[in-house]
Scaffold this motif. Structure first.
Motif, PDB file in Angstrom:
ATOM      1  N   SER A 274      11.393  -2.568  -4.519  1.00 62.60           N
ATOM      2  CA  SER A 274      10.427  -1.971  -3.589  1.00 62.60           C
ATOM      3  C   SER A 274      10.819  -0.584  -3.089  1.00 62.60           C
ATOM      4  N   MET A 275      11.931  -0.020  -3.588  1.00 66.50           N
ATOM      5  CA  MET A 275      12.279   1.337  -3.178  1.00 66.50           C
ATOM      6  C   MET A 275      11.460   2.380  -3.938  1.00 66.50           C
ATOM      7  N   PHE A 276      11.070   2.057  -5.166  1.00 70.24           N
ATOM      8  CA  PHE A 276      10.234   2.936  -5.989  1.00 70.24           C
ATOM      9  C   PHE A 276      10.857   4.312  -6.184  1.00 70.24           C
ATOM     10  N   MET A 277      12.131   4.313  -6.534  1.00 68.96           N
ATOM     11  CA  MET A 277      12.790   5.597  -6.761  1.00 68.96           C
ATOM     12  C   MET A 277      12.261   6.279  -8.021  1.00 68.96           C
ATOM     13  N   THR A 278      11.973   5.497  -9.061  1.00 68.82           N
ATOM     14  CA  THR A 278      11.418   6.098 -10.269  1.00 68.82           C
ATOM     15  C   THR A 278       9.962   6.505 -10.051  1.00 68.82           C
ATOM     16  N   LEU A 279       9.125   5.582  -9.573  1.00 68.16           N
ATOM     17  CA  LEU A 279       7.719   5.920  -9.349  1.00 68.16           C
ATOM     18  C   LEU A 279       7.568   7.004  -8.288  1.00 68.16           C
ATOM     19  N   GLY A 280       8.439   6.974  -7.291  1.00 64.97           N
ATOM     20  CA  GLY A 280       8.393   8.010  -6.274  1.00 64.97           C
ATOM     21  C   GLY A 280       8.701   9.381  -6.843  1.00 64.97           C
ATOM     22  N   ASN A 281       9.678   9.436  -7.752  1.00 64.65           N
ATOM     23  CA  ASN A 281       9.962  10.708  -8.411  1.00 64.65           C
ATOM     24  C   ASN A 281       8.771  11.175  -9.239  1.00 64.65           C
ATOM     25  N   ILE A 282       8.171  10.248  -9.985  1.00 66.04           N
ATOM     26  CA  ILE A 282       7.010  10.607 -10.809  1.00 66.04           C
ATOM     27  C   ILE A 282       5.871  11.115  -9.939  1.00 66.04           C
ATOM     28  N   SER A 283       5.705  10.498  -8.766  1.00 66.42           N
ATOM     29  CA  SER A 283       4.667  10.944  -7.841  1.00 66.42           C
ATOM     30  C   SER A 283       4.909  12.379  -7.386  1.00 66.42           C
ATOM     31  N   ALA A 284       6.193  12.741  -7.231  1.00 67.97           N
ATOM     32  CA  ALA A 284       6.538  14.075  -6.752  1.00 67.97           C
ATOM     33  C   ALA A 284       6.718  15.083  -7.877  1.00 67.97           C
ATOM     34  N   ASN A 285       7.102  14.599  -9.065  1.00 64.80           N
ATOM     35  CA  ASN A 285       7.446  15.474 -10.193  1.00 64.80           C
ATOM     36  C   ASN A 285       7.190  14.690 -11.475  1.00 64.80           C
ATOM     37  N   PRO A 286       6.147  14.976 -12.236  1.00 65.22           N
ATOM     38  CA  PRO A 286       5.784  14.128 -13.373  1.00 65.22           C
ATOM     39  C   PRO A 286       6.733  14.193 -14.572  1.00 65.22           C
ATOM     40  N   HIS A 287       7.636  15.144 -14.613  1.00 69.23           N
ATOM     41  CA  HIS A 287       8.541  15.243 -15.758  1.00 69.23           C
ATOM     42  C   HIS A 287       9.466  14.024 -15.807  1.00 69.23           C
ATOM     43  N   ALA A 288       9.638  13.473 -16.998  1.00 68.93           N
ATOM     44  CA  ALA A 288      10.468  12.276 -17.165  1.00 68.93           C
ATOM     45  C   ALA A 288      10.986  12.217 -18.592  1.00 68.93           C
TER      46      ALA A 288
ATOM     47  N   TYR B  23      14.538   8.251   1.764  1.00 70.72           N
ATOM     48  CA  TYR B  23      13.382   8.371   0.884  1.00 70.72           C
ATOM     49  C   TYR B  23      12.708   9.732   1.029  1.00 70.72           C
ATOM     50  N   HIS B  24      12.272  10.279  -0.094  1.00 72.64           N
ATOM     51  CA  HIS B  24      11.490  11.511  -0.050  1.00 72.64           C
ATOM     52  C   HIS B  24       9.997  11.172  -0.025  1.00 72.64           C
ATOM     53  N   ALA B  25       9.163  12.208   0.065  1.00 77.12           N
ATOM     54  CA  ALA B  25       7.728  11.997   0.282  1.00 77.12           C
ATOM     55  C   ALA B  25       7.076  11.220  -0.854  1.00 77.12           C
ATOM     56  N   GLY B  26       7.513  11.453  -2.095  1.00 75.15           N
ATOM     57  CA  GLY B  26       6.938  10.722  -3.224  1.00 75.15           C
ATOM     58  C   GLY B  26       7.210   9.238  -3.150  1.00 75.15           C
ATOM     59  N   GLU B  27       8.442   8.879  -2.816  1.00 71.40           N
ATOM     60  CA  GLU B  27       8.794   7.464  -2.683  1.00 71.40           C
ATOM     61  C   GLU B  27       8.019   6.814  -1.545  1.00 71.40           C
ATOM     62  N   LEU B  28       7.934   7.497  -0.417  1.00 73.30           N
ATOM     63  CA  LEU B  28       7.203   6.950   0.726  1.00 73.30           C
ATOM     64  C   LEU B  28       5.737   6.730   0.380  1.00 73.30           C
ATOM     65  N   ALA B  29       5.156   7.668  -0.383  1.00 76.24           N
ATOM     66  CA  ALA B  29       3.746   7.539  -0.732  1.00 76.24           C
ATOM     67  C   ALA B  29       3.490   6.316  -1.607  1.00 76.24           C
ATOM     68  N   VAL B  30       4.370   6.059  -2.590  1.00 75.54           N
ATOM     69  CA  VAL B  30       4.178   4.898  -3.470  1.00 75.54           C
ATOM     70  C   VAL B  30       4.432   3.611  -2.701  1.00 75.54           C
ATOM     71  N   GLN B  31       5.464   3.584  -1.864  1.00 77.97           N
ATOM     72  CA  GLN B  31       5.729   2.395  -1.051  1.00 77.97           C
ATOM     73  C   GLN B  31       4.517   2.044  -0.200  1.00 77.97           C
ATOM     74  N   GLN B  32       3.903   3.055   0.395  1.00 72.98           N
ATOM     75  CA  GLN B  32       2.735   2.823   1.244  1.00 72.98           C
ATOM     76  C   GLN B  32       1.552   2.361   0.400  1.00 72.98           C
ATOM     77  N   ARG B  33       1.333   3.011  -0.737  1.00 69.18           N
ATOM     78  CA  ARG B  33       0.178   2.678  -1.594  1.00 69.18           C
ATOM     79  C   ARG B  33       0.262   1.238  -2.073  1.00 69.18           C
ATOM     80  N   LEU B  34       1.479   0.758  -2.372  1.00 67.53           N
ATOM     81  CA  LEU B  34       1.640  -0.599  -2.895  1.00 67.53           C
ATOM     82  C   LEU B  34       2.013  -1.613  -1.813  1.00 67.53           C
TER      83      LEU B  34
END
Length: 298
Positions: free
Chosen positions: A217-231, A4-15
């Motif tokens: 619960s991996m939040f790969m999509t939300l984690g990416n959005i957290s790190a990089n909003p382009h989608a 997991y990268h930092a964006g994914e970890l942040a969303v996992q923790q937040r939720l």
């Protein structure tokens, strides 16, 4: 180093799903299991996501006779390219790109995802995987192929920077869409979103919103959005083979709603509608029993 990268970890923790993500993450591999190879070889369509040179992310549909996606040693051969009018065509016929790929089998509600580096070959693409994993059947509408027609001699292409009435109707009718995203390093991912028609809402001609339902619960999509909003979003018309592609930026809205652990709002920068992208004509949907009944959350 974890997966997991930092964006994914942040969303996992937040939720509050960090522990679950640690357990589920063990299923992510960098090699292709035999069962995954068989599954891919059976599919007549896949969705691919990648960023263009400007950093915009697009998701697009590729189709072919079963077997057009095939595993060769430690790589995946894809004997197809996006149609020429698809923005991804120019992206993938250039230098090697980091792409996300998802294969969904609506008939069985099965899906698997592969992320890695894709390079051009004489027959299409070769994908060198970094991440290979399956997802649960939640929120996938069951449908079957009713007919297959030859590719049209010409396609109608509509490009704009806002949703017109036709695009709004496609969105209102949608029970499925696909989303492409990437992390801060450009590692791309393609994912599926499903729900009852209306779950993807138009807020304005340049903004849409959808609920994020509980998944792996991996939040790969939300984690990416957290790190990089382009989608990028891909909305298929399962009956006609037309696709609607949106590219822009996404924002996580940490509000809850019926069945939703949060929401995502997406600002549209470009819209591409293409007719005749897919020769596959699918029957009516049997909506997933996991879909929440109400989704507005606003």
């Amino acid at each position: 180093m974890g997966i997991y990268h930092a964006g994914e970890l942040a969303v996992q923790q937040r939720l509050g799903q960090r522990d679950i993500a640690d357990r589920v993450g063990r299923m992510v591999r960098d090699e292709i299991p035999d069962a995954a190879a068989v599954f891919l070889s059976e599919q007549p369509m896949i969705v691919i996501a990648a960023a263009d040179d400007a950093g915009r992310i697009w998701a697009g549909l590729l189709t072919g006779a079963p077997g057009f996606v095939h595993v060769e040693d430690d790589t995946i051969g894809i004997d197809a390219l996006p149609v020429e009018e698809d923005p991804l065509h120019a992206v993938l016929t250039g230098t090697p790109r980091r792409i996300g790929m998802i294969a969904v089998q609506p008939q069985t509600r099965r899906r698997m995802r592969v992320n890695g580096i894709a390079a051009l070959t004489p027959s299409g693409l070769v994908l060198h995987p970094d991440q290979v994993y399956s997802n649960c059947p939640k929120y996938i509408s069951r449908r079957n192929i009713e007919s297959v027609t030859p590719a049209p001699a010409a396609r109608v292409v509509r490009r704009t920077d806002a949703l017109d009435d036709r695009a709004r109707q496609m969105i209102a009718d949608a029970d499925t869409f696909f989303i492409g995203s990437a992390d801060a390093e450009g590692n791309a991912d393609a994912s599926h979103r499903g729900g009852n028609p209306g779950f993807l809402q138009v807020l304005s001609p340049t903004r849409v919103r959808w609920p994020d339902y509980r998944g792996n619960s991996m939040f790969m999509t939300l984690g990416n959005i957290s790190a990089n909003p382009h989608a990028g979003l891909l909305i298929p018309d399962w009956d006609t083979g037309t696709t609607l592609q949106l590219t822009g930026t996404a924002e996580i809205i940490y509000e809850t709603g019926p069945g939703a652990q949060c929401f995502v709002e997406f600002d549209i920068e470009q819209v591409v509608e293409l007719t005749g992208v897919s020769p596959l004509h699918w029957g009516s949907a049997e909506l997933s029993p996991a879909n929440p009944a109400s989704i507005t959350g606003r």
